[in-house]
Motif scaffolding. Structure first.
Motif, PDB file in Angstrom:
ATOM      1  N   LYS A 449       0.838  -1.211   0.000  1.00  0.00           N
ATOM      2  CA  LYS A 449       0.000   0.000   0.000  1.00  0.00           C
ATOM      3  C   LYS A 449       0.866   1.250   0.000  1.00  0.00           C
ATOM      4  N   LYS A 450       2.168   1.082   0.315  1.00  0.00           N
ATOM      5  CA  LYS A 450       3.035   2.256   0.503  1.00  0.00           C
ATOM      6  C   LYS A 450       4.095   2.433  -0.579  1.00  0.00           C
ATOM      7  N   VAL A 451       4.423   1.343  -1.275  1.00  0.00           N
ATOM      8  CA  VAL A 451       5.508   1.414  -2.272  1.00  0.00           C
ATOM      9  C   VAL A 451       4.999   0.886  -3.606  1.00  0.00           C
ATOM     10  N   LYS A 452       5.081   1.722  -4.629  1.00  0.00           N
ATOM     11  CA  LYS A 452       4.678   1.289  -5.974  1.00  0.00           C
ATOM     12  C   LYS A 452       5.690   0.262  -6.477  1.00  0.00           C
ATOM     13  N   GLY A 453       5.182  -0.763  -7.153  1.00  0.00           N
ATOM     14  CA  GLY A 453       6.089  -1.757  -7.739  1.00  0.00           C
ATOM     15  C   GLY A 453       6.641  -2.756  -6.747  1.00  0.00           C
ATOM     16  N   LEU A 454       6.045  -2.807  -5.536  1.00  0.00           N
ATOM     17  CA  LEU A 454       6.491  -3.783  -4.538  1.00  0.00           C
ATOM     18  C   LEU A 454       5.332  -4.729  -4.204  1.00  0.00           C
ATOM     19  N   TYR A 455       5.623  -6.025  -4.291  1.00  0.00           N
ATOM     20  CA  TYR A 455       4.599  -7.054  -4.078  1.00  0.00           C
ATOM     21  C   TYR A 455       5.138  -8.151  -3.159  1.00  0.00           C
ATOM     22  N   PHE A 456       4.192  -8.937  -2.638  1.00  0.00           N
ATOM     23  CA  PHE A 456       4.538 -10.026  -1.724  1.00  0.00           C
ATOM     24  C   PHE A 456       3.773 -11.286  -2.134  1.00  0.00           C
ATOM     25  N   THR A 457       4.345 -12.435  -1.829  1.00  0.00           N
ATOM     26  CA  THR A 457       3.648 -13.696  -2.088  1.00  0.00           C
ATOM     27  C   THR A 457       4.067 -14.706  -1.021  1.00  0.00           C
ATOM     28  N   GLY A 458       3.291 -15.788  -0.870  1.00  0.00           N
ATOM     29  CA  GLY A 458       3.674 -16.823   0.091  1.00  0.00           C
ATOM     30  C   GLY A 458       2.678 -17.030   1.209  1.00  0.00           C
ATOM     31  N   GLN A 459       3.076 -17.818   2.195  1.00  0.00           N
ATOM     32  CA  GLN A 459       2.124 -18.342   3.182  1.00  0.00           C
ATOM     33  C   GLN A 459       1.671 -17.347   4.244  1.00  0.00           C
ATOM     34  N   LEU A 460       2.294 -16.161   4.290  1.00  0.00           N
ATOM     35  CA  LEU A 460       1.802 -15.148   5.230  1.00  0.00           C
ATOM     36  C   LEU A 460       0.805 -14.205   4.563  1.00  0.00           C
ATOM     37  N   THR A 461       0.608 -14.387   3.251  1.00  0.00           N
ATOM     38  CA  THR A 461      -0.376 -13.564   2.549  1.00  0.00           C
ATOM     39  C   THR A 461      -1.465 -14.473   1.979  1.00  0.00           C
ATOM     40  N   VAL A 462      -2.088 -14.078   0.871  1.00  0.00           N
ATOM     41  CA  VAL A 462      -3.247 -14.784   0.312  1.00  0.00           C
ATOM     42  C   VAL A 462      -2.771 -15.927  -0.584  1.00  0.00           C
ATOM     43  N   PRO A 463      -3.410 -17.132  -0.566  1.00  0.00           N
ATOM     44  CA  PRO A 463      -4.553 -17.504   0.266  1.00  0.00           C
ATOM     45  C   PRO A 463      -4.193 -18.123   1.617  1.00  0.00           C
ATOM     46  N   PRO A 465      -1.497 -20.963   4.269  1.00  0.00           N
ATOM     47  CA  PRO A 465      -0.460 -21.980   4.411  1.00  0.00           C
ATOM     48  C   PRO A 465      -0.685 -23.209   3.527  1.00  0.00           C
ATOM     49  N   GLY A 466       0.406 -23.908   3.243  1.00  0.00           N
ATOM     50  CA  GLY A 466       0.328 -25.153   2.474  1.00  0.00           C
ATOM     51  C   GLY A 466       0.914 -24.996   1.092  1.00  0.00           C
ATOM     52  N   VAL A 467       1.289 -26.121   0.475  1.00  0.00           N
ATOM     53  CA  VAL A 467       1.926 -26.071  -0.854  1.00  0.00           C
ATOM     54  C   VAL A 467       0.935 -25.657  -1.951  1.00  0.00           C
ATOM     55  N   PRO A 468      -0.260 -26.280  -2.054  1.00  0.00           N
ATOM     56  CA  PRO A 468      -1.183 -25.819  -3.105  1.00  0.00           C
ATOM     57  C   PRO A 468      -1.520 -24.320  -2.982  1.00  0.00           C
ATOM     58  N   PRO A 469      -1.827 -23.803  -1.761  1.00  0.00           N
ATOM     59  CA  PRO A 469      -2.060 -22.357  -1.662  1.00  0.00           C
ATOM     60  C   PRO A 469      -0.839 -21.521  -2.059  1.00  0.00           C
ATOM     61  N   ALA A 470       0.363 -22.055  -1.841  1.00  0.00           N
ATOM     62  CA  ALA A 470       1.566 -21.313  -2.237  1.00  0.00           C
ATOM     63  C   ALA A 470       1.633 -21.166  -3.759  1.00  0.00           C
ATOM     64  N   LEU A 471       1.305 -22.238  -4.482  1.00  0.00           N
ATOM     65  CA  LEU A 471       1.273 -22.151  -5.954  1.00  0.00           C
ATOM     66  C   LEU A 471       0.236 -21.124  -6.397  1.00  0.00           C
ATOM     67  N   ILE A 472      -0.922 -21.143  -5.725  1.00  0.00           N
ATOM     68  CA  ILE A 472      -2.002 -20.212  -6.069  1.00  0.00           C
ATOM     69  C   ILE A 472      -1.568 -18.781  -5.767  1.00  0.00           C
ATOM     70  N   SER A 473      -0.868 -18.578  -4.652  1.00  0.00           N
ATOM     71  CA  SER A 473      -0.385 -17.243  -4.281  1.00  0.00           C
ATOM     72  C   SER A 473       0.514 -16.675  -5.384  1.00  0.00           C
ATOM     73  N   GLY A 474       1.353 -17.544  -5.956  1.00  0.00           N
ATOM     74  CA  GLY A 474       2.224 -17.112  -7.057  1.00  0.00           C
ATOM     75  C   GLY A 474       1.437 -16.649  -8.269  1.00  0.00           C
ATOM     76  N   LYS A 475       0.337 -17.334  -8.538  1.00  0.00           N
ATOM     77  CA  LYS A 475      -0.516 -16.934  -9.674  1.00  0.00           C
ATOM     78  C   LYS A 475      -1.225 -15.614  -9.374  1.00  0.00           C
ATOM     79  N   LEU A 476      -1.761 -15.503  -8.155  1.00  0.00           N
ATOM     80  CA  LEU A 476      -2.516 -14.295  -7.788  1.00  0.00           C
ATOM     81  C   LEU A 476      -1.653 -13.039  -7.884  1.00  0.00           C
ATOM     82  N   VAL A 477      -0.429 -13.134  -7.366  1.00  0.00           N
ATOM     83  CA  VAL A 477       0.418 -11.933  -7.358  1.00  0.00           C
ATOM     84  C   VAL A 477       0.846 -11.569  -8.778  1.00  0.00           C
ATOM     85  N   SER A 478       1.079 -12.567  -9.620  1.00  0.00           N
ATOM     86  CA  SER A 478       1.454 -12.251 -11.009  1.00  0.00           C
ATOM     87  C   SER A 478       0.284 -11.618 -11.761  1.00  0.00           C
ATOM     88  N   ASP A 479      -0.942 -12.034 -11.427  1.00  0.00           N
ATOM     89  CA  ASP A 479      -2.132 -11.404 -12.035  1.00  0.00           C
ATOM     90  C   ASP A 479      -2.264  -9.942 -11.591  1.00  0.00           C
TER      91      ASP A 479
END
Length: 485
Positions: A449-463, A465-479
């Motif tokens: 929310k504070k820095v343009k061009g900065l993103y996060f992914t992984g088990q502390l964000t959406v969606p 914990p777990g390996v399948p959610p981690a793969l999904i997190s990678g897709k969500l952030v790239s979208d």
């Protein structure tokens, strides 16, 4: 085309690297350790091979969907074996429940424990499948930007399930304590007590019973290597031994990183490292979340793990074995309520060499033992040894065999190692728990929310914990990067 730097090389990072490279960007990954994979690395010793992190391959459809996005299949990269039985739960000597590789076998087992319970289980699994179809085929593929993402015709019908809990719903139908524990077990993958997890998450029971438990030949690390091959074929560059010390910001815009003292310029920075740690790489004004924010959050457990080489084959155990011969509530209380070492811990044991000859030399057995613990707990070698002795003594008694003298070597991994190896907040193993107030849009954001061009992914964000959610997190952030940049 933009230059994108990704920090860390766990499942979320490498998944996002594939999507971003597919979008036409120039993508480079910076990993502090000597091998890629984040928590899903490998440990090899004396002909034995252990997965250091995840050992369960659940939700095969999520992996299929990931590879299909690139016109590929999992079988292009690794071979999957369906485990039969999926796993076994021990409640004591001669007292165990076997979870078979089909629903019919599981219904039969439930009836053996509590006559007539299979009818209730069928109803329960039907509802779990319904929730799975809503959650995994739709809801989890939403980026957590707005509460409205959760409002659909299907979820409106399920509203009550968000305010009830797994524990309450399971106990409504099942009275047998052992069956209750077996049904509550999958929720532990979400990182919270069943009494704190919304009932809607019973879709994990369908993931467990309905879709089965699988093993990638050669271990979970083969999945990491498969995605790495896919990423490299798309042009992604991997750099190991690169400790990222700072995220560079100018005019409230991310401009690159400093790794091992060297500046690397980028148009976009994406961190798949621990979210809390990632924010410490920023100067204070650019951090979105305060220390007190993290302090108040419910974190999934840490773990005490042992990787053990045995000089003989072990009896009376399956590939995945759970030891629930002590009080579940007391152990959960030690983890979630008081943050102390449990007096009598439940534990999990995995023997990949039961299925996979690549895991151990002929005639020998590879064993992984895991005790869930509170994050941030005191971690000392003497405590590790004491707890190994506790669980191995119980293991010998329950499985009716002597094995202590057959240990060739053992390596332990606990809170201090999670911090050292992965910069993990309080040494947590699974990220931020999926409680009602930490679901979807209530989790830390994929986009800063504070820095343009900065993103996060992984088990502390959406969606979550777990390996399948981690793969999904990678897709969500790239979208999101595609949408905003």
């Amino acid at each position: 085309m933009k230059k994108i730097i990704i920090i860390g090389s766990g499942f979320s990072s490498i998944a996002s690297s594939c999507y971003l490279a597919q979008q036409g960007h120039k993508v480079e990954i910076f990993e502090k350790n000597d091998t890629i994979g984040g928590r899903a690395r490998q440990y090899k010793k004396d002909g034995f091979t252990f997965d250091i992190g995840p050992t369960w391959y659940w939700m095969p459809d999520v992996f299929e969907r990931f590879f299909a996005d690139f016109g590929k299949k999992p079988s292009d990269y690794y071979q999957l074996l369906k485990l039969s039985p999926a796993y076994q739960v021990y409640f004591g000597e001669e007292d165990k429940i076997t979870i078979g590789d089909t629903l019919e076998k599981i219904y039969t087992e439930f009836d053996r424990i509590e006559p007539g319970s299979s009818q209730k289980l069928k109803k329960f699994i039907d509802q779990a499948k319904d929730n799975y179809d809503i959650a995994i085929k739709d809801l989890v593929y939403r980026p957590g930007e707005s509460p409205l993402e959760l409002v659909t015709l299907e979820t409106a019908k399920k509203l009550g399930q968000f305010f009830s809990t797994i524990a309450r719903e399971v106990r409504k139908e099942f009275k047998n304590k052992k069956l209750v524990q077996v049904l509550e077990f999958p929720v532990l993958f979400l990182g919270a007590k069943p009494s704190d997890t919304p009932a809607f998450y019973n879709f994990m029971n369908f993931a467990d019973f309905g879709l089965g438990t699988w093993h990638p030949k050669g271990g979970m690390y083969q999945v990491i290597l498969g995605i790495q091959r896919l990423a490299e074929s798309l042009g992604v560059k991997f750099n190991t031994h690169q400790n990222v010390e700072k995220i560079l910001v100018e005019n409230k815009t991310a401009t690159g990183i400093i790794a091992n003292g060297t500046e690397h310029q980028a148009d976009i920075v994406l961190s798949g490292a621990d979210y809390h740690h990632s924010e410490t790489l920023l100067d204070q004004p650019y951090r979105q979340y305060s220390e007190s924010f993290w302090e108040k959050k419910t974190f999934a457990p840490s773990s005490l793990l042992f990787y053990v080489g045995f000089d003989k084959k072990l009896k009376n155990v399956e590939h995945h074995s759970l030891f629930f011969d002590v009080d579940f509530e007391k152990h959960a209380h030690a983890i979630y309520d008081v943050s102390e070492w449990p007096e009598d811990p439940l534990f999990y044991a995995s023997f990949p060499s039961k299925t996979d000859e690549n895991s151990a030399p002929e005639g020998k057995e590879a064993g992984i033992f895991l005790i869930p613990l509170a994050p941030g707990i005191k971690d000392e070698q003497a405590l590790r040894e004491r707890y190994f002795e506790k669980i191995i003594t119980r293991f010998e008694k329950i499985t009716q065999q002597k094995i202590k003298k057959n240990i060739i070597f053992k390596k332990s991994f606990c809170v201090n190692d999670f911090i050292k190896e992965y910069n993990s907040y309080k040494g947590n193993a699974y990220g931020l728990a999926n409680t009602l107030l930490q679901t979807a849009f209530l989790r830390p954001k994929l986009k800063s929310k504070k820095v343009k061009g900065l993103y996060f992914t992984g088990q502390l964000t959406v969606p979550g914990p777990g390996v399948p959610p981690a793969l999904i997190s990678g897709k969500l952030v790239s979208d999101l990067i595609k949408k905003y940049e």
